[in-house]
Write a protein that holds these residues in place. Structure first.
Motif, PDB file in Angstrom:
ATOM      1  N   LEU A 238       0.829  -1.193   0.000  1.00 30.13           N
ATOM      2  CA  LEU A 238       0.000   0.000   0.000  1.00 30.13           C
ATOM      3  C   LEU A 238       0.870   1.251   0.000  1.00 30.13           C
ATOM      4  CD1 LEU A 238      -2.717   1.436   0.182  1.00 30.13           C
ATOM      5  CD2 LEU A 238      -2.663   1.076   2.659  1.00 30.13           C
ATOM      6  N   ARG A 239       1.916   1.250   0.815  1.00 30.91           N
ATOM      7  CA  ARG A 239       2.833   2.390   0.845  1.00 30.91           C
ATOM      8  C   ARG A 239       3.466   2.609  -0.528  1.00 30.91           C
ATOM      9  NH1 ARG A 239       5.440   1.013   4.881  1.00 30.91           N
ATOM     10  NH2 ARG A 239       4.676   2.506   6.435  1.00 30.91           N
ATOM     11  N   ALA A 240       3.870   1.538  -1.185  1.00 28.20           N
ATOM     12  CA  ALA A 240       4.484   1.653  -2.510  1.00 28.20           C
ATOM     13  C   ALA A 240       3.492   2.222  -3.522  1.00 28.20           C
ATOM     14  CB  ALA A 240       5.003   0.295  -2.962  1.00 28.20           C
ATOM     15  N   ARG A 241       2.240   1.764  -3.464  1.00 29.85           N
ATOM     16  CA  ARG A 241       1.229   2.290  -4.374  1.00 29.85           C
ATOM     17  C   ARG A 241       1.003   3.782  -4.152  1.00 29.85           C
ATOM     18  NH1 ARG A 241      -2.093  -1.075  -7.252  1.00 29.85           N
ATOM     19  NH2 ARG A 241      -1.940  -3.317  -6.846  1.00 29.85           N
ATOM     20  N   LEU A 242       0.916   4.164  -2.879  1.00 29.76           N
ATOM     21  CA  LEU A 242       0.716   5.579  -2.567  1.00 29.76           C
ATOM     22  C   LEU A 242       1.880   6.419  -3.065  1.00 29.76           C
ATOM     23  CD1 LEU A 242      -0.846   5.776   1.018  1.00 29.76           C
ATOM     24  CD2 LEU A 242      -1.792   6.680  -1.092  1.00 29.76           C
ATOM     25  N   GLU A 243       3.088   5.951  -2.864  1.00 30.97           N
ATOM     26  CA  GLU A 243       4.252   6.730  -3.295  1.00 30.97           C
ATOM     27  C   GLU A 243       4.286   6.885  -4.811  1.00 30.97           C
ATOM     28  OE1 GLU A 243       7.602   4.861  -1.376  1.00 30.97           O
ATOM     29  OE2 GLU A 243       7.402   6.198   0.374  1.00 30.97           O
ATOM     30  N   ARG A 244       3.836   5.874  -5.544  1.00 29.74           N
ATOM     31  CA  ARG A 244       3.772   6.016  -7.006  1.00 29.74           C
ATOM     32  C   ARG A 244       2.747   7.079  -7.402  1.00 29.74           C
ATOM     33  NH1 ARG A 244       4.509   0.284  -6.916  1.00 29.74           N
ATOM     34  NH2 ARG A 244       2.268  -0.102  -7.166  1.00 29.74           N
ATOM     35  N   HIS A 245       1.628   7.120  -6.692  1.00 29.97           N
ATOM     36  CA  HIS A 245       0.634   8.149  -6.981  1.00 29.97           C
ATOM     37  C   HIS A 245       1.134   9.534  -6.565  1.00 29.97           C
ATOM     38  CE1 HIS A 245      -2.161   4.904  -7.822  1.00 29.97           C
ATOM     39  NE2 HIS A 245      -3.070   5.791  -8.175  1.00 29.97           N
ATOM     40  N   ILE A 246       1.906   9.587  -5.499  1.00 31.60           N
ATOM     41  CA  ILE A 246       2.455  10.872  -5.061  1.00 31.60           C
ATOM     42  C   ILE A 246       3.376  11.445  -6.131  1.00 31.60           C
ATOM     43  CG2 ILE A 246       4.027  11.948  -3.387  1.00 31.60           C
ATOM     44  CD1 ILE A 246       2.840  10.017  -1.282  1.00 31.60           C
ATOM     45  N   ASP A 247       4.093  10.598  -6.823  1.00 27.64           N
ATOM     46  CA  ASP A 247       4.992  11.063  -7.886  1.00 27.64           C
ATOM     47  C   ASP A 247       4.237  11.816  -8.978  1.00 27.64           C
ATOM     48  OD1 ASP A 247       7.198   9.982  -6.638  1.00 27.64           O
ATOM     49  OD2 ASP A 247       7.132   8.095  -7.761  1.00 27.64           O
ATOM     50  N   ASP A 248       2.935  11.531  -9.120  1.00 30.10           N
ATOM     51  CA  ASP A 248       2.138  12.178 -10.161  1.00 30.10           C
ATOM     52  C   ASP A 248       1.455  13.463  -9.695  1.00 30.10           C
ATOM     53  OD1 ASP A 248       2.763  10.126 -11.958  1.00 30.10           O
ATOM     54  OD2 ASP A 248       1.049   8.906 -11.310  1.00 30.10           O
ATOM     55  N   VAL A 249       1.582  13.801  -8.411  1.00 36.34           N
ATOM     56  CA  VAL A 249       0.967  15.021  -7.883  1.00 36.34           C
ATOM     57  C   VAL A 249       1.705  16.241  -8.439  1.00 36.34           C
ATOM     58  CG1 VAL A 249       0.525  16.360  -5.791  1.00 36.34           C
ATOM     59  CG2 VAL A 249       0.130  13.888  -5.812  1.00 36.34           C
ATOM     60  N   SER A 251       1.918  19.554  -7.490  1.00 39.38           N
ATOM     61  CA  SER A 251       2.608  20.480  -6.597  1.00 39.38           C
ATOM     62  C   SER A 251       3.783  19.822  -5.883  1.00 39.38           C
ATOM     63  CB  SER A 251       1.621  21.025  -5.557  1.00 39.38           C
ATOM     64  OG  SER A 251       2.286  21.663  -4.498  1.00 39.38           O
ATOM     65  N   ARG A 252       4.943  20.446  -5.969  1.00 37.87           N
ATOM     66  CA  ARG A 252       6.109  19.913  -5.268  1.00 37.87           C
ATOM     67  C   ARG A 252       5.914  19.966  -3.754  1.00 37.87           C
ATOM     68  NH1 ARG A 252      12.057  22.426  -6.273  1.00 37.87           N
ATOM     69  NH2 ARG A 252      11.172  24.144  -5.066  1.00 37.87           N
ATOM     70  N   ARG A 253       5.253  21.013  -3.268  1.00 39.13           N
ATOM     71  CA  ARG A 253       4.991  21.119  -1.825  1.00 39.13           C
ATOM     72  C   ARG A 253       4.096  19.977  -1.365  1.00 39.13           C
ATOM     73  NH1 ARG A 253       2.782  26.696   0.545  1.00 39.13           N
ATOM     74  NH2 ARG A 253       4.929  27.239   0.017  1.00 39.13           N
ATOM     75  N   ASP A 254       3.041  19.701  -2.144  1.00 44.52           N
ATOM     76  CA  ASP A 254       2.177  18.574  -1.813  1.00 44.52           C
ATOM     77  C   ASP A 254       2.966  17.267  -1.781  1.00 44.52           C
ATOM     78  OD1 ASP A 254      -0.241  19.865  -1.401  1.00 44.52           O
ATOM     79  OD2 ASP A 254      -0.940  19.601  -3.459  1.00 44.52           O
ATOM     80  N   ARG A 255       3.807  17.051  -2.789  1.00 49.44           N
ATOM     81  CA  ARG A 255       4.580  15.813  -2.855  1.00 49.44           C
ATOM     82  C   ARG A 255       5.465  15.662  -1.627  1.00 49.44           C
ATOM     83  NH1 ARG A 255       5.486  17.468  -8.268  1.00 49.44           N
ATOM     84  NH2 ARG A 255       7.684  17.921  -7.793  1.00 49.44           N
ATOM     85  N   SER A 256       6.106  16.743  -1.214  1.00 49.57           N
ATOM     86  CA  SER A 256       6.989  16.699  -0.046  1.00 49.57           C
ATOM     87  C   SER A 256       6.221  16.354   1.220  1.00 49.57           C
ATOM     88  CB  SER A 256       7.698  18.050   0.111  1.00 49.57           C
ATOM     89  OG  SER A 256       8.455  18.090   1.294  1.00 49.57           O
ATOM     90  N   HIS A 257       5.088  16.992   1.413  1.00 43.28           N
ATOM     91  CA  HIS A 257       4.314  16.766   2.630  1.00 43.28           C
ATOM     92  C   HIS A 257       3.671  15.379   2.630  1.00 43.28           C
ATOM     93  CE1 HIS A 257       3.893  21.422   3.093  1.00 43.28           C
ATOM     94  NE2 HIS A 257       5.085  20.987   3.397  1.00 43.28           N
ATOM     95  N   LEU A 258       3.234  14.911   1.473  1.00 42.20           N
ATOM     96  CA  LEU A 258       2.651  13.574   1.389  1.00 42.20           C
ATOM     97  C   LEU A 258       3.686  12.502   1.702  1.00 42.20           C
ATOM     98  CD1 LEU A 258       0.403  13.953  -1.777  1.00 42.20           C
ATOM     99  CD2 LEU A 258      -0.391  13.431   0.533  1.00 42.20           C
ATOM    100  N   ARG A 259       4.880  12.661   1.189  1.00 44.71           N
ATOM    101  CA  ARG A 259       5.925  11.672   1.477  1.00 44.71           C
ATOM    102  C   ARG A 259       6.242  11.639   2.969  1.00 44.71           C
ATOM    103  NH1 ARG A 259       8.535  13.813  -3.626  1.00 44.71           N
ATOM    104  NH2 ARG A 259       8.022  12.264  -5.234  1.00 44.71           N
ATOM    105  N   ARG A 260       6.207  12.797   3.600  1.00 42.64           N
ATOM    106  CA  ARG A 260       6.456  12.843   5.041  1.00 42.64           C
ATOM    107  C   ARG A 260       5.377  12.072   5.799  1.00 42.64           C
ATOM    108  NH1 ARG A 260       5.985  18.530   7.723  1.00 42.64           N
ATOM    109  NH2 ARG A 260       7.227  19.072   5.883  1.00 42.64           N
ATOM    110  N   LEU A 261       4.122  12.209   5.377  1.00 41.38           N
ATOM    111  CA  LEU A 261       3.032  11.491   6.029  1.00 41.38           C
ATOM    112  C   LEU A 261       3.143   9.989   5.811  1.00 41.38           C
ATOM    113  CD1 LEU A 261      -0.057  13.756   5.210  1.00 41.38           C
ATOM    114  CD2 LEU A 261       1.171  13.614   7.369  1.00 41.38           C
ATOM    115  N   VAL A 262       3.407   9.576   4.581  1.00 43.25           N
ATOM    116  CA  VAL A 262       3.475   8.152   4.250  1.00 43.25           C
ATOM    117  C   VAL A 262       4.606   7.461   4.998  1.00 43.25           C
ATOM    118  CG1 VAL A 262       3.982   6.536   2.369  1.00 43.25           C
ATOM    119  CG2 VAL A 262       2.335   8.382   2.020  1.00 43.25           C
ATOM    120  N   ARG A 263       5.706   8.167   5.236  1.00 44.09           N
ATOM    121  CA  ARG A 263       6.864   7.576   5.894  1.00 44.09           C
ATOM    122  C   ARG A 263       6.867   7.816   7.404  1.00 44.09           C
ATOM    123  NH1 ARG A 263      10.893   9.850   1.114  1.00 44.09           N
ATOM    124  NH2 ARG A 263       9.984   8.573  -0.547  1.00 44.09           N
TER     125      ARG A 263
END
Length: 284
Positions: A238-249, A251-263
């Motif tokens: 699930l984490r891997a799937r989310l991170e792949r979707h985050i790569d498509d977001v 906004s760079r700010r969104d991507r940074s904050h999402l990765r922080r939440l997922v990890r």
């Protein structure tokens, strides 16, 4: 503002909210069959100001149902949540109309304090409506008591469903239905930590995982966002799937904050114990 046995804290909550909110707004307080002096405190405020109204509950129904009854009594374009043991910060309602031009519901960080009044200010981490569904699959990043919403974006009189973490269940259900939810970076509420809170009670985490509506809304949101049934998906997958979707977001700010939440070490709280996949159980 739902209130149950909040005599010691509700004066500060009401004063700070009245001071911060627009002049044409009012505070609705639901006294959830308190056994202390909560009702008397609210009545004193209501006697002095038309901006405070008391709704009395005959029996204790819990915070979620209390919020449903408050929403049912409100006829305003915008509604905001507030807890009877928190402090509303002066900036809370500044610019809320502008923020809600791009979202249906807006949340903000909380400044935390305890018995010593020592305040912890969180690290800024805004999230756009495009990023919020992904964030909610990692954890619940939004504090209930900071919510400001367009009233018509909520589900009506039965908005909150019974069960622990009923707010998390609601945000996921709304996000899956297309409601736009955003998270700003500036704290708007000071959140009081104390031993009587539901989240501090023994067994709370297990009771959250036993909430069937919560689990169903999680699966529905995952299917809506990821396009798959994650019921038999391991946390790592699930984490891997989310991170792949985050790569498509975008906004760079969104991507940074999402990765922080997922990890985060607190991510995927519904994926343990009964929420674990069969693959994870086999490995254990």
């Amino acid at each position: 503002m739902p209130a149950w046995n909040a005599e010691r804290t509700i004066t500060t909550a009401l004063r700070s909210t009245l001071s911060a909110m627009p002049s044409d707004a009012e505070v609705l307080v639901y006294d959830d069959a308190s056994t202390d002096g909560t009702r008397r405190v609210v009545e004193r405020f209501a006697d002095r100001s038309r901006r405070v109204s008391l709704i009395e509950g005959a029996t204790n129904v819990g915070a979620g149902e209390a919020r449903n009854r408050l929403l049912a009594r409100s006829d305003s374009e915008f509604v905001a949540a507030m807890d009877a043991d928190d402090v509303c910060l002066p900036n809370r309602f500044l610019g809320h109309r502008r923020q809600l031009s791009d979202a249906d519901i807006v949340f903000a960080p909380i400044a935390r304090f305890g018995q010593t009044w020592r305040v912890h200010i969180p690290r800024p981490a805004s999230l756009s409506p495009a990023a919020m569904p992904l964030a909610l699959l990692a954890l619940n990043p939004v504090p209930q008591s900071t919510m400001i919403a367009r009233r018509d974006s909520l589900d009506g009189a039965a908005t909150y469903r019974p069960g622990h973490a009923e707010d998390y269940e609601l945000w996921m259900r709304l996000a899956a239905s297309g409601v736009r939810i955003s998270f700003t970076s500036v704290p708007t509420v000071a959140y009081r930590h104390h031993p009587e809170q539901a989240t501090s009670q023994p067994g709370y985490a297990g009771q959250v995982r036993d909430n069937r509506d919560l689990a169903a809304s999680y699966l529905a949101l995952a299917e809506s966002v990821l396009g798959v049934d994650v019921g038999d998906t391991s946390t790592d997958e699930l984490r891997a799937r989310l991170e792949r979707h985050i790569d498509d977001v975008t906004s760079r700010r969104d991507r940074s904050h999402l990765r922080r939440l997922v990890r985060s070490p607190w991510s995927f709280p519904l994926r343990t114990a009964r929420g674990a996949s069969s693959q994870e159980s086999d490995r254990q």
